[in-house]
Design an enzyme around this catalytic site. Structure first.
Site, PDB file in Angstrom:
ATOM      1  CB  SER B  95      47.990 183.960  11.229  1.00  0.00           C
ATOM      2  OG  SER B  95      49.291 183.517  11.514  1.00  0.00           O
ATOM      3  CE  LYS B 171      52.201 182.645   9.344  1.00  0.00           C
ATOM      4  NZ  LYS B 171      51.161 182.069  10.182  1.00  0.00           N
ATOM      5  CE  LYS B 239      43.242 182.077   7.006  1.00  0.00           C
ATOM      6  NZ  LYS B 239      43.968 182.989   7.906  1.00  0.00           N
TER       7      LYS B 239
END
Lengths: 286, 286
Positions: B95, B171, B239
């Site tokens: 990711s 995502k 994050k």
């Protein structure tokens, strides 16, 4: 046990029919008696006033629109409070504020000794029809235990959450989660579109994962493709989030995420879209 | 078709074992060769460097920690970019940000002609083990179609979302929904507790309804009762939300609900709880 049902609207009628189908004896009252026809045809008996219904029943079930309607049916002319209430129980399915609920319960107990259980529901008309409502109870443990086998006629998930008002507070917890899920679904849909992602594929791509939920699967497609019929009014969510924030504020608890979600729905209202489907919130991001 | 797998960590190892169990020929590489033992015992062949693995495979699958690791394995000494790449495909399960992904894809295509598909996953180690990962693909349609039958070894929900980077953007959509659901779950739990509701009964009371979700059922009990082992680190969500907001900002799209959620997780980090389970966010409301 003799039951009474007040308020045979879109939710109350299918709930009453399920009680009748289980063989319960049910007296019914509705402001507009024309709406009683289906229940009477299935064996219910009509009561001319809420007080008369309360005389003829041991457990009263009430599915009215809002706090104003509840106050009028319980405390207004020929209201429930004017009937003998000792040993009797009133189960209120309306979604109203916890403090209003506690005040009503105390006032009714003082008037005729009747016990109060708040029992807001989640699951909509479909849940009322197929008996799959979630019902969140607030009241004394014994009163809730007395209500439970009756409520099983239309509820598949019945949980006592605490004393009177706790059912209503739980419904508000439910509603801030629902409103927030709809708002962040709009942000995810717009982020996807802006980033060149096929937003129409999002519900399929995220199905079964940690981002998935019934509101996401319900509203993401509406946000992408539009909608014909509203499933709900955005302002009903705004009203519930407002009530939740009032409850939190009274306890000195800041809820910054819910506050931000409230600002989104309030802005939608200011733009004249309050009566629209909640999916309209995606328009704020264009 | 000859496969190569790079990065046999907590996710990559069970993914590789599922490929081997399907009868695929798989060459493997890992920074720490000790972690190859299980795969070698099941018939995988070890490659000494990423470049050597790229020589020996037609489709490369890569499950590394972050963008820095991806850059080193692809473009560093003995990296994938130094092997012949024409007609070959690199599937990246990490990711990382969509713009970093697009830059890597362009750089690799220029270096050796290899195609890139970004394929971040959702479902964790359990999903990798039982083959139920959700995999969000970004890349040319033909490249994604070529990857799909391979990925079915460990993915049960594989969706192409658009060109290179679209998997990563999807995502990020997933992650802002997850982070927001956790934050509003904390607010609902604290609202319940403040209002005298049995918060421990919330997951049961709301199960199956519109407020229900996997994060709600996972984290509400942890927020009420505490936890022993962290399921994830709060800072990983921070994050991802940061990356989503950067992507939105670059497109001029404000995401106020996600911004407020970011502030909650940033505050948690400032308080020294960044490595804690995301359930720690409930402490901000005490």
């Amino acid at each position: 046990m003799r039951l009474g049902f007040l308020g045979l609207g879109r939710m109350g009628l299918p709930m009453t029919l399920r009680l009748l189908a289980r063989g319960h004896a049910v007296a019914v009252w509705n402001r507009d008696p024309a709406k009683l026809a289906d229940a009477l045809a299935r064996g219910a008996r009509a009561a001319p006033t809420p007080a008369a219904l309360a005389e003829a029943a041991d457990v009263l079930l009430m599915c009215l629109l809002d706090a104003r309607a509840v106050e009028e049916v319980v405390f207004g002319a020929h209201g429930i409070a004017f009937a003998p209430g000792d040993g009797k129980l009133l189960v209120d399915h309306a979604s109203i504020a916890p403090d209003a609920t506690r005040a009503f319960a105390a006032r009714l107990a003082a008037a005729n000794g009747m016990q109060w259980v708040d029992a807001p529901v989640s699951g909509g008309v479909a849940g009322a029809r197929d008996g799959s409502l979630a019902i969140m109870l607030g009241g004394e443990a014994a009163a809730c235990a007395r209500a439970r086998p009756i409520l099983e006629a239309y509820g598949s998930n019945i949980t006592r959450m605490g004393p009177v008002g706790a059912g209503q507070a739980t419904k508000l917890c439910n509603q801030i989660i629902v409103a927030t899920t709809i708002a962040i679904t709009a942000e995810a849909v717009r982020l996807a579109q802006t980033a060149g992602v096929d937003a129409g594929a999002l519900p399929r791509a995220l199905a079964g994962g940690f981002a998935d939920s019934r509101p996401f699967q319900t509203w993401a497609p509406r946000m992408v493709h539009g909608w014909d019929e509203p499933l709900a009014a955005a302002n009903l969510l705004l009203k519930d989030v407002d009530a939740a924030l009032a409850l939190a504020r009274a306890a000195g608890l800041p809820l910054p995420v819910a506050e931000e979600v409230r600002r989104r729905f309030a802005l939608l209202d200011v733009r004249g879209e309050g009566a629209s489907d909640p999916a309209a919130i995606v328009k704020l991001y264009s």
